[in-house]
Design an enzyme around this catalytic site. Structure first.
Site, PDB file in Angstrom:
ATOM      1  N   PRO A  35       0.732  -1.345  -0.062  1.00 27.55           N
ATOM      2  CG  PRO A  35      -0.756  -1.674   1.647  1.00 27.55           C
ATOM      3  CD  PRO A  35       0.568  -2.063   0.931  1.00 27.55           C
ATOM      4  CD  GLU A  36       4.016   3.045  -2.972  1.00 26.67           C
ATOM      5  OE1 GLU A  36       4.274   3.915  -1.881  1.00 26.67           O
ATOM      6  OE2 GLU A  36       5.147   2.242  -3.305  1.00 26.67           O
ATOM      7  CG  HIS A  82      -4.107 -13.528   7.482  1.00 28.92           C
ATOM      8  ND1 HIS A  82      -3.061 -14.011   7.987  1.00 28.92           N
ATOM      9  CD2 HIS A  82      -4.405 -14.526   6.504  1.00 28.92           C
ATOM     10  CE1 HIS A  82      -2.543 -15.034   7.261  1.00 28.92           C
ATOM     11  NE2 HIS A  82      -3.302 -15.587   6.435  1.00 28.92           N
ATOM     12  NE  ARG A 116       4.725 -10.536   2.746  1.00 28.93           N
ATOM     13  CZ  ARG A 116       5.715 -10.159   1.931  1.00 28.93           C
ATOM     14  NH1 ARG A 116       5.193  -9.544   0.661  1.00 28.93           N
ATOM     15  NH2 ARG A 116       6.951 -10.167   1.691  1.00 28.93           N
ATOM     16  NE  ARG A 129      22.184  14.995   0.303  1.00 28.63           N
ATOM     17  CZ  ARG A 129      21.517  14.539   1.099  1.00 28.63           C
ATOM     18  NH1 ARG A 129      20.635  15.320   1.699  1.00 28.63           N
ATOM     19  NH2 ARG A 129      21.498  13.289   1.462  1.00 28.63           N
TER      20      ARG A 129
END
Ligand SMILES: [Zn+2]
Length: 271
Positions: free
Chosen positions: A2-3, A90, A109, A152
Site C-alpha cells: 500500500p502506497e 489474519h 504478512r 547532493r
C-alpha cells in the site's frame, strides 16, 4: 504494498464509519504485528470517541477525544475490512463502534504497525520528527526541494524516496513524476535545474492526486475499506513497463536497478 494513495483512500473510507463514533470494543487478536501492540491499547481506546482521522506519509491517524491518537501503518499487505462476514486468522485487531460496525485490521504478512501517541506530541513522534513535507498540499514547493537537494550527489530518484526530503513518496510515484518532469532518474540531485524542479513539484502532486482519485493502485488484492475489490484503472506511463513504447516518443521504456529497487524511465524524454 500500500502506497500513500492507498493509505489516503483507506483513511477516507474508515472515516465514513469511525469519525464521531464511539469505540465499544477494541480487541487485539495477537500480541504483535511488526512490533507489539501497545500494552494499554485496549484500555486507552475502549469507550473513546473518534474525533477525526488523518494521514501523515503512509501512516493513518485515528484521533480520539482522550488526546491520544492511534497511528497505523499497513506495511506490505495490511488493509482494513469493514463489517467482514467472519473474522479470520489474519484479522489482528478488531474495533467495534457504538452503531455496531466492525472494523478489522487484516495483515497476512504482519509488517504493519499500530501505535498510540499523544496527539499533542505527534510531530515529535520519532517516525514523524525528521519527515519532510507531504507530497500533496501547500508544503511541498520547488524552493524546499532546491534547498533540500543542494549539493547532493546522490541520484535524484533515490533522494525523492528519502522520507526526510519528501514524506511518503513511493517508487511508483517517483518514477512517474520524474517521467512527467522529463528528469533523468540517475541525475545527481544537486544538479537538477531550478526549471526542472519547478516542473517536478506539480508533477509529484498530480501523480499522487490522480492515484488518490483512482482510489489507489498498487496491490492486486488491495481492497477498499468497504470491501470492494482493488482496481487497476490507473495506467502508468513508465512504472513496470519495461520494453513497452514511451507514451510520448515510442522509445522502449528502460528498467534500471537503483538502490536495490527498479527504476523505469524513458532514456529519450528524461534528460
Ligand atoms: Zn519518451
Amino acid at each position: 504494498m500500500p502506497e500513500l494513495p492507498e493509505v489516503e483512500t483507506t483513511v477516507r473510507g474508515l472515516a465514513r464509519y469511525l469519525d464521531g463514533a464511539r469505540l465499544v470494543r477494541v480487541e487485539p487478536r495477537r500480541a504483535d504485528l511488526r512490533r507489539p501492540f501497545p500494552v494499554d491499547l485496549v484500555q486507552a481506546l475502549t469507550g473513546a470517541t473518534v474525533s477525526g482521522l488523518g494521514r501523515r506519509a503512509k501512516y493513518g491517524l485515528i484521533h480520539t477525544d482522550r488526546g491520544q491518537t492511534m497511528v497505523f501503518h499497513l506495511g506490505m499487505s495490511g488493509r482494513w475490512r469493514i463489517d467482514p462476514e467472519d473474522i479470520g486468522k489474519h484479522d489482528h485487531l478488531v474495533l467495534e463502534t457504538g452503531s455496531g460496525h466492525i472494523l478489522s485490521l487484516n495483515d497476512p504478512r504482519r509488517f504493519g504497525s499500530v501505535d498510540l501517541v499523544e496527539e499533542a506530541a505527534l510531530a515529535r513522534w520519532p517516525a514523524f520528527a525528521a519527515m519532510g513535507p507531504e507530497p500533496v498540499g501547500e508544503e511541498l514547493t520547488d524552493s524546499h526541494l532546491k534547498s533540500a537537494l543542494a549539493g547532493r550527489s546522490a541520484a535524484i530518484k533515490l533522494m525523492l524516496l528519502d522520507q526526510r526530503i519528501v514524506a511518503g513518496l513511493g517508487n511508483i510515484y517517483v518514477c512517474e513524476a520524474l517521467f512527467r518532469a522529463g528528469i533523468d532518474p540517475r541525475k545527481a540531485a544537486g544538479k537538477v535545474s531550478g526549471a526542472a524542479l519547478a516542473k517536478l513539484v506539480p508533477a509529484i502532486k498530480a501523480v499522487i492526486a490522480e492515484a488518490i482519485a483512482a482510489g489507489g493502485s498498487t496491490l492486486r488484492d488491495y481492497a477498499q475499506p468497504d470491501g470492494q475489490l482493488g482496481y487497476f484503472s490507473k495506467q502508468f506511463d513508465v512504472y513496470d513497463r519495461t520494453g513497452e513504447p514511451c507514451s510520448r516518443c515510442s522509445t522502449p521504456i528502460a528498467r534500471l536497478p537503483q538502490g536495490g529497487r527498479s527504476t523505469w524511465y524513458c532514456a529519450k524524454c528524461q534528460k
